[in-house]
Design a protein around this motif. Structure first.
Motif, PDB file in Angstrom:
ATOM      1  N   THR A 152       0.878  -1.265  -0.024  1.00 37.88           N
ATOM      2  CA  THR A 152       0.041  -0.036   0.021  1.00 37.88           C
ATOM      3  C   THR A 152       0.912   1.364  -0.082  1.00 37.88           C
ATOM      4  O   THR A 152       2.033   1.005   0.249  1.00 37.88           O
ATOM      5  N   ALA A 153       0.317   2.353  -0.227  1.00 35.75           N
ATOM      6  CA  ALA A 153       0.792   3.684  -0.252  1.00 35.75           C
ATOM      7  C   ALA A 153      -0.225   4.679  -0.258  1.00 35.75           C
ATOM      8  O   ALA A 153      -1.248   4.593  -0.295  1.00 35.75           O
ATOM      9  N   LEU A 154       0.293   6.097   0.079  1.00 36.69           N
ATOM     10  CA  LEU A 154      -0.804   7.200  -0.022  1.00 36.69           C
ATOM     11  C   LEU A 154      -0.581   7.785  -1.358  1.00 36.69           C
ATOM     12  O   LEU A 154       0.548   8.309  -1.826  1.00 36.69           O
ATOM     13  N   TYR A 155      -1.757   7.583  -1.994  1.00 45.53           N
ATOM     14  CA  TYR A 155      -1.731   8.138  -3.241  1.00 45.53           C
ATOM     15  C   TYR A 155      -2.330   9.736  -3.300  1.00 45.53           C
ATOM     16  O   TYR A 155      -3.071   9.978  -2.530  1.00 45.53           O
ATOM     17  N   TYR A 156      -1.610  11.072  -3.794  1.00 46.73           N
ATOM     18  CA  TYR A 156      -2.061  12.050  -3.347  1.00 46.73           C
ATOM     19  C   TYR A 156      -1.975  13.206  -4.770  1.00 46.73           C
ATOM     20  O   TYR A 156      -1.179  12.834  -5.473  1.00 46.73           O
ATOM     21  N   ARG A 157      -2.804  14.095  -4.700  1.00 40.52           N
ATOM     22  CA  ARG A 157      -2.773  15.225  -6.002  1.00 40.52           C
ATOM     23  C   ARG A 157      -1.690  15.905  -5.474  1.00 40.52           C
ATOM     24  O   ARG A 157      -1.957  16.934  -4.502  1.00 40.52           O
ATOM     25  N   ARG A 158      -0.395  16.012  -6.154  1.00 36.96           N
ATOM     26  CA  ARG A 158       0.765  16.892  -5.706  1.00 36.96           C
ATOM     27  C   ARG A 158       0.055  18.544  -5.948  1.00 36.96           C
ATOM     28  O   ARG A 158       0.333  19.389  -5.176  1.00 36.96           O
ATOM     29  N   ASP A 159      -0.422  18.705  -7.239  1.00 37.04           N
ATOM     30  CA  ASP A 159      -0.946  20.163  -7.358  1.00 37.04           C
ATOM     31  C   ASP A 159      -1.990  20.558  -6.291  1.00 37.04           C
ATOM     32  O   ASP A 159      -1.689  21.875  -5.974  1.00 37.04           O
ATOM     33  N   LEU A 160      -2.867  19.806  -5.928  1.00 40.24           N
ATOM     34  CA  LEU A 160      -3.948  20.271  -4.831  1.00 40.24           C
ATOM     35  C   LEU A 160      -3.114  20.466  -3.457  1.00 40.24           C
ATOM     36  O   LEU A 160      -3.514  21.532  -2.876  1.00 40.24           O
ATOM     37  N   PHE A 161      -1.917  19.838  -3.356  1.00 37.49           N
ATOM     38  CA  PHE A 161      -1.331  19.874  -2.044  1.00 37.49           C
ATOM     39  C   PHE A 161      -0.424  21.389  -2.156  1.00 37.49           C
ATOM     40  O   PHE A 161      -0.597  21.809  -1.178  1.00 37.49           O
ATOM     41  N   ARG A 162       0.030  21.327  -3.262  1.00 42.21           N
ATOM     42  CA  ARG A 162       0.857  22.597  -3.474  1.00 42.21           C
ATOM     43  C   ARG A 162      -0.010  23.938  -3.376  1.00 42.21           C
ATOM     44  O   ARG A 162       0.088  24.862  -2.717  1.00 42.21           O
ATOM     45  N   ASP A 163      -1.152  23.802  -3.966  1.00 44.97           N
ATOM     46  CA  ASP A 163      -1.988  24.827  -3.969  1.00 44.97           C
ATOM     47  C   ASP A 163      -2.652  25.291  -2.582  1.00 44.97           C
ATOM     48  O   ASP A 163      -2.933  26.291  -2.440  1.00 44.97           O
ATOM     49  N   ALA A 164      -2.702  24.088  -1.818  1.00 46.49           N
ATOM     50  CA  ALA A 164      -3.250  24.392  -0.628  1.00 46.49           C
ATOM     51  C   ALA A 164      -2.114  25.019   0.546  1.00 46.49           C
ATOM     52  O   ALA A 164      -2.130  25.148   1.772  1.00 46.49           O
ATOM     53  N   GLY A 165      -0.874  25.007  -0.170  1.00 48.94           N
ATOM     54  CA  GLY A 165       0.284  25.484   0.724  1.00 48.94           C
ATOM     55  C   GLY A 165       1.015  24.572   1.583  1.00 48.94           C
ATOM     56  O   GLY A 165       1.924  24.682   2.472  1.00 48.94           O
ATOM     57  N   LEU A 166       0.744  23.275   1.270  1.00 49.96           N
ATOM     58  CA  LEU A 166       1.310  21.799   1.857  1.00 49.96           C
ATOM     59  C   LEU A 166       2.561  21.429   1.214  1.00 49.96           C
ATOM     60  O   LEU A 166       2.618  21.591  -0.106  1.00 49.96           O
ATOM     61  N   ARG A 188      -7.592  19.028   6.696  1.00 51.59           N
ATOM     62  CA  ARG A 188      -8.408  20.379   7.229  1.00 51.59           C
ATOM     63  C   ARG A 188      -7.530  21.352   6.471  1.00 51.59           C
ATOM     64  O   ARG A 188      -8.563  22.368   5.893  1.00 51.59           O
ATOM     65  N   THR A 189      -6.455  21.520   6.018  1.00 52.13           N
ATOM     66  CA  THR A 189      -5.860  22.280   5.376  1.00 52.13           C
ATOM     67  C   THR A 189      -6.213  22.503   3.865  1.00 52.13           C
ATOM     68  O   THR A 189      -6.538  23.403   3.287  1.00 52.13           O
ATOM     69  N   LEU A 190      -6.283  21.145   3.607  1.00 44.32           N
ATOM     70  CA  LEU A 190      -6.803  21.032   2.120  1.00 44.32           C
ATOM     71  C   LEU A 190      -8.144  21.748   1.715  1.00 44.32           C
ATOM     72  O   LEU A 190      -8.588  22.276   0.779  1.00 44.32           O
ATOM     73  N   ARG A 191      -9.174  21.291   2.734  1.00 41.83           N
ATOM     74  CA  ARG A 191     -10.352  21.733   2.985  1.00 41.83           C
ATOM     75  C   ARG A 191     -10.426  23.291   2.795  1.00 41.83           C
ATOM     76  O   ARG A 191     -11.437  23.744   2.187  1.00 41.83           O
ATOM     77  N   ALA A 192      -9.543  23.845   3.690  1.00 38.24           N
ATOM     78  CA  ALA A 192      -9.715  25.195   3.827  1.00 38.24           C
ATOM     79  C   ALA A 192      -9.116  26.157   2.805  1.00 38.24           C
ATOM     80  O   ALA A 192      -9.669  27.230   2.632  1.00 38.24           O
ATOM     81  N   LYS A 193      -7.976  25.731   2.279  1.00 37.56           N
ATOM     82  CA  LYS A 193      -7.197  26.313   1.515  1.00 37.56           C
ATOM     83  C   LYS A 193      -7.223  25.921  -0.029  1.00 37.56           C
ATOM     84  O   LYS A 193      -6.821  26.645  -0.846  1.00 37.56           O
ATOM     85  N   GLY A 194      -7.533  24.702  -0.137  1.00 38.36           N
ATOM     86  CA  GLY A 194      -7.443  24.224  -1.438  1.00 38.36           C
ATOM     87  C   GLY A 194      -8.495  24.632  -2.347  1.00 38.36           C
ATOM     88  O   GLY A 194      -9.619  25.101  -2.075  1.00 38.36           O
ATOM     89  N   PRO A 195      -8.120  24.651  -3.871  1.00 38.08           N
ATOM     90  CA  PRO A 195      -9.273  25.311  -4.770  1.00 38.08           C
ATOM     91  C   PRO A 195     -10.328  24.261  -4.853  1.00 38.08           C
ATOM     92  O   PRO A 195     -10.236  23.164  -4.771  1.00 38.08           O
ATOM     93  N   GLY A 196     -11.457  24.879  -4.572  1.00 43.27           N
ATOM     94  CA  GLY A 196     -12.803  24.182  -4.730  1.00 43.27           C
ATOM     95  C   GLY A 196     -13.206  23.306  -3.240  1.00 43.27           C
ATOM     96  O   GLY A 196     -13.972  22.450  -3.485  1.00 43.27           O
ATOM     97  N   LYS A 197     -12.055  23.574  -2.274  1.00 44.61           N
ATOM     98  CA  LYS A 197     -12.721  22.969  -1.064  1.00 44.61           C
ATOM     99  C   LYS A 197     -12.498  21.453  -1.162  1.00 44.61           C
ATOM    100  O   LYS A 197     -13.549  20.824  -0.669  1.00 44.61           O
ATOM    101  N   PRO A 198     -11.550  20.756  -1.644  1.00 47.36           N
ATOM    102  CA  PRO A 198     -11.512  19.431  -1.903  1.00 47.36           C
ATOM    103  C   PRO A 198     -11.531  18.627  -0.645  1.00 47.36           C
ATOM    104  O   PRO A 198     -11.169  18.967   0.411  1.00 47.36           O
ATOM    105  N   CYS A 199     -12.122  17.356  -0.757  1.00 47.95           N
ATOM    106  CA  CYS A 199     -12.274  16.646   0.353  1.00 47.95           C
ATOM    107  C   CYS A 199     -10.929  15.522   0.219  1.00 47.95           C
ATOM    108  O   CYS A 199     -10.346  15.270  -0.476  1.00 47.95           O
ATOM    109  N   LEU A 200     -10.572  15.083   1.636  1.00 48.47           N
ATOM    110  CA  LEU A 200      -9.356  14.106   1.616  1.00 48.47           C
ATOM    111  C   LEU A 200      -9.607  12.799   1.276  1.00 48.47           C
ATOM    112  O   LEU A 200      -8.606  12.335   0.540  1.00 48.47           O
TER     113      LEU A 200
END
Length: 430
Positions: A152-166, A188-200
């Motif tokens: 297993t691994a954590l798959y994540y959206r690099r662009d959305l993490f970057r845009d949320a300041g993470l 929480r940071t992604l939800r507050a600062k990410g474009p379109g308030k994305p879910c985790l």
């Protein structure tokens, strides 16, 4: 991604198993009796088509040995094996068993050959340690042989993490999110600062599953006692409920049109799942190619999926059948199976081959083996009871009630524990 249906702990159904049946086994009940080949049951995608075609003509290095594969639907193969064993007729010499279901054959372990008697220990060092240990019944008989794995691994959206300041590069994300609690904080940071308030996450059931698989204990222990009310399950439950409480879940079922749209549209920023999900993600959200990255799962790796091969006691030629296993599932052929069928090897020697180190444009040129190789090596040894599916079903059902119907998490927890205890008591679990 769905839970597999529990097929029962006894081959004979309620009230009687097969251990008391008489019969000499061997050729009399074999599906290959009277033929010039051994029979192998598998489901589509579980074994290399190219290697099976070779085995049908003749297994290299074993003169005169032919193995013919018969494709059985994944959802039917275990019940079909049980039916043939109960009838003592048309039993395959070899059969593939999903990792979820090997333990359900433990009560009738004598229906399968102990591979140690055929020399399995001579190749033990070629396979992942935890996978090898998972092949054994509680009495110490080896009834499975390692096929593929599901690190297993954590798959994540690099662009959305970057845009949320993470932090957004794999090593930085692993350092920033070493635990599930930190994972929720990033949500929480992604939800507050990410474009379109994305879910985790797409749904909380996936997190519940992975947290559980990180524990060597599940719902029923080796002494046949229910332990689903203990801390390791409760923690998985509380983490999942917290994700929902903080409105970080999209509340959608994986594989549905809503899920596909969410993954394509950037509504979901991560997946916590196994290596085999790579191919589904590419099909689901092809336009997001280049945006995804892979890193270590919070709190460390685990295994989700994979399979084994067994030899039934009716196998006509056990030594020849085991020679086929050693050839089919050797490091060299597991590498070929990965290249052809994306079956992740259980042979660590395969991981060093250049064929497994190709940059993947979907993950921005990242090499997935750099994440999944170490994860495969470090996955814990997990004990699965024959009654695991019966035990965990109420918990997944109640989690769905919490997420989809708004049921109170505490009430749902109590109901899951009570239902599991009641159901398991009927099949002899204390």
């Amino acid at each position: 991604m769905s839970r597999r249906r529990f097929l029962g702990a006894s081959l004979g159904g309620a009230g009687a198993g097969l251990l008391g049946l008489t019969g000499c086994g061997g050729e009399a009940g074999s599906a290959s009796a009277g033929t010039d080949h051994l029979s192998l049951w598998y489901w589509k995608g579980s074994l290399s088509d190219q290697l099976l075609a070779t085995a049908r003509r003749g297994v290299p290095g074993v003169p005169g040995l032919r193995v013919k594969g018969s494709q059985i639907p994944d959802g039917d193969i275990d019940s079909k094996v049980r039916t043939s064993l109960a009838a003592r007729a048309y039993v395959p010499d070899l059969t593939v068993v999903n990792s979820d279901n090997l333990a359900t054959f433990f009560p009738d372990e004598n229906e399968f050959l102990d591979l140690r008697t055929l020399g399995a220990e001579s190749v033990r060092d070629q396979y992942l340690d935890w996978k090898w240990k998972a092949c054994f019944t509680p009495t110490g008989r080896m009834i499975g042989f390692p096929l593929d794995a599901g690190p297993t691994a954590l798959y994540y959206r690099r662009d959305l993490f970057r845009d949320a300041g993470l932090p957004h590069e794999p090593a930085d994300v692993a350092e920033e999110i070493p635990t599930w609690e930190k994972f929720i904080a990033a949500g929480r940071t992604l939800r507050a600062k990410g474009p379109g308030k994305p879910c985790l996450v797409s749904n909380i059931g996936n997190v519940f599953q992975q947290v559980l698989l990180q524990s060597p204990k599940q719902f029923v222990d080796a002494e046949n006692r229910f332990i689903g009310d203990q801390e390791h399950v409760r923690r998985a439950w509380d983490l999942s409920a917290e994700i929902l409480r903080q409105q970080l879940s999209a509340g959608i079922t994986d594989g549905t049109p809503d899920f596909n749209a969410a993954m394509s549209g950037g509504r979901v920023t991560t997946m916590t799942t196994a290596v085999w999900a790579i191919y589904g993600l590419k099909d689901t959200a092809p336009k997001t190619s280049g945006s995804w990255r892979l890193t270590t799962l919070p709190d460390g790796p685990c295994n989700y999926g994979g399979s084994y091969v067994t030899l039934t006691r009716y196998c006509r030629e056990p030594e020849a059948a085991f020679a086929f296993l050693k050839w089919m599932l050797s490091p060299a052929n597991q590498l070929k199976s990965y290249q052809e069928m994306a079956l992740f090897p259980t042979t660590p020697a395969s991981y060093a081959d250049p064929a497994m180190h190709k940059p993947d444009p979907f993950f921005g040129g990242q090499q997935p083996i750099d994440v999944f190789g170490p994860a495969a090596r470090k996955a814990p040894v997990v004990w699965f009871s024959p009654y695991e599916e019966t035990a965990n079903t109420p918990f997944f059902q109640e989690l769905a009630n919490v997420e989809m119907l708004g049921k109170n998490p505490e009430r749902a927890w109590r109901d899951a524990v009570n239902t599991a205890e009641t159901t398991l008591s009927r099949v002899g679990v204390s």
